[in-house]
Write a protein that holds these residues in place. Structure first.
Motif, PDB file in Angstrom:
ATOM      1  N   PHE A 186       0.828  -1.202   0.000  1.00 30.65           N
ATOM      2  CA  PHE A 186       0.000   0.000   0.000  1.00 30.65           C
ATOM      3  C   PHE A 186       0.871   1.265   0.000  1.00 30.65           C
ATOM      4  N   ARG A 187       1.923   1.254   0.820  1.00 29.85           N
ATOM      5  CA  ARG A 187       2.752   2.453   0.963  1.00 29.85           C
ATOM      6  C   ARG A 187       3.654   2.686  -0.247  1.00 29.85           C
ATOM      7  N   ASN A 188       4.205   1.603  -0.819  1.00 31.08           N
ATOM      8  CA  ASN A 188       5.201   1.744  -1.879  1.00 31.08           C
ATOM      9  C   ASN A 188       4.644   1.596  -3.295  1.00 31.08           C
ATOM     10  N   VAL A 189       3.442   1.047  -3.425  1.00 30.71           N
ATOM     11  CA  VAL A 189       2.873   0.844  -4.762  1.00 30.71           C
ATOM     12  C   VAL A 189       1.576   1.636  -4.934  1.00 30.71           C
ATOM     13  N   THR A 190       0.640   1.462  -4.014  1.00 31.61           N
ATOM     14  CA  THR A 190      -0.675   2.092  -4.175  1.00 31.61           C
ATOM     15  C   THR A 190      -0.593   3.600  -4.044  1.00 31.61           C
ATOM     16  N   VAL A 191       0.024   4.082  -2.970  1.00 33.32           N
ATOM     17  CA  VAL A 191       0.068   5.532  -2.743  1.00 33.32           C
ATOM     18  C   VAL A 191       0.798   6.273  -3.863  1.00 33.32           C
ATOM     19  N   PRO A 192       1.995   5.820  -4.308  1.00 29.56           N
ATOM     20  CA  PRO A 192       2.607   6.513  -5.457  1.00 29.56           C
ATOM     21  C   PRO A 192       1.750   6.442  -6.722  1.00 29.56           C
ATOM     22  N   GLY A 193       0.997   5.360  -6.875  1.00 28.66           N
ATOM     23  CA  GLY A 193       0.161   5.219  -8.071  1.00 28.66           C
ATOM     24  C   GLY A 193      -1.035   6.146  -8.094  1.00 28.66           C
ATOM     25  N   ILE A 194      -1.476   6.594  -6.917  1.00 29.61           N
ATOM     26  CA  ILE A 194      -2.646   7.485  -6.856  1.00 29.61           C
ATOM     27  C   ILE A 194      -2.236   8.894  -6.425  1.00 29.61           C
ATOM     28  N   ARG A 195      -0.979   9.237  -6.594  1.00 30.87           N
ATOM     29  CA  ARG A 195      -0.478  10.530  -6.116  1.00 30.87           C
ATOM     30  C   ARG A 195      -1.233  11.695  -6.742  1.00 30.87           C
ATOM     31  N   SER A 196      -1.458  11.650  -8.054  1.00 34.86           N
ATOM     32  CA  SER A 196      -2.154  12.757  -8.712  1.00 34.86           C
ATOM     33  C   SER A 196      -3.579  12.912  -8.191  1.00 34.86           C
ATOM     34  N   SER A 197      -4.248  11.798  -7.950  1.00 35.60           N
ATOM     35  CA  SER A 197      -5.610  11.872  -7.403  1.00 35.60           C
ATOM     36  C   SER A 197      -5.600  12.407  -5.981  1.00 35.60           C
ATOM     37  N   LEU A 198      -4.605  12.013  -5.198  1.00 33.28           N
ATOM     38  CA  LEU A 198      -4.493  12.547  -3.837  1.00 33.28           C
ATOM     39  C   LEU A 198      -4.325  14.066  -3.845  1.00 33.28           C
ATOM     40  N   ILE A 199      -3.504  14.558  -4.770  1.00 29.81           N
ATOM     41  CA  ILE A 199      -3.285  16.003  -4.860  1.00 29.81           C
ATOM     42  C   ILE A 199      -4.579  16.723  -5.218  1.00 29.81           C
ATOM     43  N   VAL A 200      -5.306  16.162  -6.183  1.00 28.91           N
ATOM     44  CA  VAL A 200      -6.565  16.788  -6.609  1.00 28.91           C
ATOM     45  C   VAL A 200      -7.564  16.829  -5.452  1.00 28.91           C
ATOM     46  N   VAL A 201      -7.708  15.712  -4.753  1.00 32.49           N
ATOM     47  CA  VAL A 201      -8.675  15.644  -3.652  1.00 32.49           C
ATOM     48  C   VAL A 201      -8.254  16.581  -2.512  1.00 32.49           C
ATOM     49  N   LEU A 202      -6.974  16.564  -2.162  1.00 35.94           N
ATOM     50  CA  LEU A 202      -6.497  17.428  -1.088  1.00 35.94           C
ATOM     51  C   LEU A 202      -6.717  18.904  -1.405  1.00 35.94           C
ATOM     52  N   THR A 203      -6.327  19.319  -2.596  1.00 35.90           N
ATOM     53  CA  THR A 203      -6.477  20.733  -2.940  1.00 35.90           C
ATOM     54  C   THR A 203      -7.947  21.128  -3.061  1.00 35.90           C
ATOM     55  N   THR A 204      -8.776  20.249  -3.601  1.00 34.33           N
ATOM     56  CA  THR A 204     -10.198  20.563  -3.744  1.00 34.33           C
ATOM     57  C   THR A 204     -10.857  20.750  -2.378  1.00 34.33           C
ATOM     58  N   ILE A 205     -10.596  19.820  -1.456  1.00 32.18           N
ATOM     59  CA  ILE A 205     -11.195  19.932  -0.126  1.00 32.18           C
ATOM     60  C   ILE A 205     -10.602  21.109   0.643  1.00 32.18           C
ATOM     61  N   THR A 206      -9.313  21.386   0.448  1.00 29.45           N
ATOM     62  CA  THR A 206      -8.692  22.524   1.129  1.00 29.45           C
ATOM     63  C   THR A 206      -9.326  23.831   0.681  1.00 29.45           C
ATOM     64  N   ILE A 207      -9.525  23.982  -0.624  1.00 26.59           N
ATOM     65  CA  ILE A 207     -10.154  25.201  -1.134  1.00 26.59           C
ATOM     66  C   ILE A 207     -11.573  25.324  -0.596  1.00 26.59           C
ATOM     67  N   ALA A 208     -12.301  24.218  -0.565  1.00 21.03           N
ATOM     68  CA  ALA A 208     -13.663  24.251  -0.024  1.00 21.03           C
ATOM     69  C   ALA A 208     -13.663  24.628   1.455  1.00 21.03           C
ATOM     70  N   SER A 209     -12.678  24.154   2.210  1.00 23.50           N
ATOM     71  CA  SER A 209     -12.621  24.483   3.636  1.00 23.50           C
ATOM     72  C   SER A 209     -12.219  25.936   3.867  1.00 23.50           C
TER      73      SER A 209
END
Length: 447
Positions: free
Chosen positions: A358-381
């Motif tokens: 999960f840490r070495n394969v899944t998380v790097p594979g979804i990095r772009s989606s994590l950035i999008v979700v983090l920034t979207t929720i941050t702007i909303a907050s």
């Protein structure tokens, strides 16, 4: 069979001739200099327009018609008559634009005159119809003529031929006008107002910004906003990611995801009302779930939304996180499923456990989606308003920038403080938008 078809050398749709100025380096340099000087003059006229005080004589200079008067006239009609009138006016405007796009870019003296008239007349009429400053029509006309003259000059000397730039601007004009009126002009106006006093009559410099960071109300709004921006996206993404990982492996995946996603469909106002009942405290029987539990164990009812300085803000954060976790779960679940199975299998063959994969394969594979979700929720907050307004009304040090901005404008009629709060909020949001845009651009380059 031996005869070849000879095309007519004169074509209506033939590309416009290439201008000599566009191919000549000296001509291009002259064009750039003229446009730069014209832009400086345009900015100077715009500043004079903003800072020119209204006089009794200049306020009478109008063309006698504006969009405001048109809508007032339209509003007096029967509703069934308004629809065809709107359609007719819309059709006329679209027809004029299509005619100019089709005919004006063609070569010839008549089309040259058509482009010249359109470049000079359309901006003047557009500015006067909108009438952003009815007390300074002369400045407005000067700005409109300068904009039209620069467009015609740049179009006449364009490398692609006269008519190309004119056509391009006409295609972009509707969307550009909407952006200018709905985004750019209000933003510039807000920045200007942030340097003036409460009524907007006297220049006070940075006094409003000093108030934001030193006044207890403004300072608590900034601190609470930062707390929201730090905790809300982090907790939402962590919980959403956990849901995405575990629910994907559970039975009834669709049903469980539906339950988690349901709060996303609820408005912030509705969520605030629901959770306000959850936190409700009163004498006697409790209707709030939390206080019902507290009193069931012999405790006294707790005013959860009045506990200062941080706990009541955290209680409001729970409502926001509740509404955003489902959004994070859906996006991250789709991203996890897009991670190549071959990578997971290769990591498993290497002897890694589930956490390491999960840490070495899944998380790097979804990095772009994590950035999008983090920034979207941050702007909303950062721009949250509804939850605070419904649940506490900004009392007990729970106010945030989005709420206090509206509160200063509507309750206290302090346009300077409200504008300064809006600018500070914009400065908080801007780095996130830039970072998100750059990350998406890098992803496109990789693809």
């Amino acid at each position: 069979m031996s005869q070849a078809t000879v095309e007519d050398p004169v074509k209506v749709d033939a590309p416009p001739p290439v201008t000599r100025h566009g191919a000549d380096p000296k001509g291009r340099a002259v064009t750039r200099i003229v446009l730069a000087v014209g832009f400086v003059v345009l900015v100077a006229l715009a500043l004079l327009l903003v800072f020119t005080t209204s006089t009794e004589e200049s306020s009478r200079i109008t063309i006698g018609f504006s969009l405001n008067s048109f809508f007032l006239w339209l509003g007096a009609m029967h509703p069934l008559v308004q629809i065809p009138v709107i359609l007719l006016v819309f059709g006329v405007v679209v027809g004029i634009i299509l005619v100019l796009i089709e005919y004006a870019p063609r070569p010839g003296r008549g089309y040259f005159v058509m482009r010249l008239v359109a470049c000079l007349v359309i901006p003047v009429l557009a500015f006067l119809l909108l009438r952003p400053y009815a007390n300074a029509v002369l400045y407005v006309v000067a700005i409109a003529l300068l904009v039209g003259g620069l467009l015609f000059f740049a179009d006449f000397r364009a490398r692609q031929g006269a008519g190309y730039l004119f056509q391009l601007v006409l295609f972009m004009a509707p969307a550009s006008i909407m952006l200018i009126l709905g985004l750019i002009y209000p933003a510039i106006s807000t920045i200007f107002k942030s340097f003036f006093n409460k009524t907007g009559d006297e220049f006070v410099g940075l006094e409003n910004y000093i108030w934001v960071f030193t006044n207890p109300v403004g300072a608590s709004s900034v601190i609470n906003t930062l707390i929201w921006a730090l905790l809300a996206p982090t907790i939402s993404v962590v919980i959403g990611l956990a849901y995405a990982v575990f629910i994907d492996r559970a039975r009834g995946e669709k049903f469980l995801k539906l339950l988690v996603f349901m709060p996303v469909a609820i408005s912030f106002v509705g969520a605030g009302i629901i959770w306000k009942f959850m936190y409700d405290a009163r004498q006697g029987d409790q209707i709030g779930l939390l206080n019902a539990i507290v009193t069931a164990f012999g405790g006294d009812p707790v005013q959860w939304l009045a506990i200062k300085p941080i706990l009541n803000t955290l209680m409001l954060l729970i409502v926001f996180i509740w509404t955003q976790t489902g959004f994070a779960m859906v996006i991250l679940s789709a991203a996890i499923k897009a991670v190549p199975v071959e990578q997971m299998e290769a990591a498993e063959l290497d002897g890694t456990n589930a956490w390491q994969r999960f840490r070495n394969v899944t998380v790097p594979g979804i990095r772009s989606s994590l950035i999008v979700v983090l920034t979207t929720i941050t702007i909303a907050s950062l721009k949250v308003y509804d939850i605070v307004a419904v649940m506490t009304g900004g009392r007990d040090e729970t106010s945030v920038l989005g709420f206090e901005m509206v509160n200063q404008q509507q309750r206290f009629q302090s346009y300077g403080h409200s504008s300064a709060l809006a600018v500070v909020l914009f400065l908080f949001v801007l780095p996130l938008i830039v970072y998100n845009a750059r990350s998406m651009a890098k992803q496109r380059e990789i693809r």
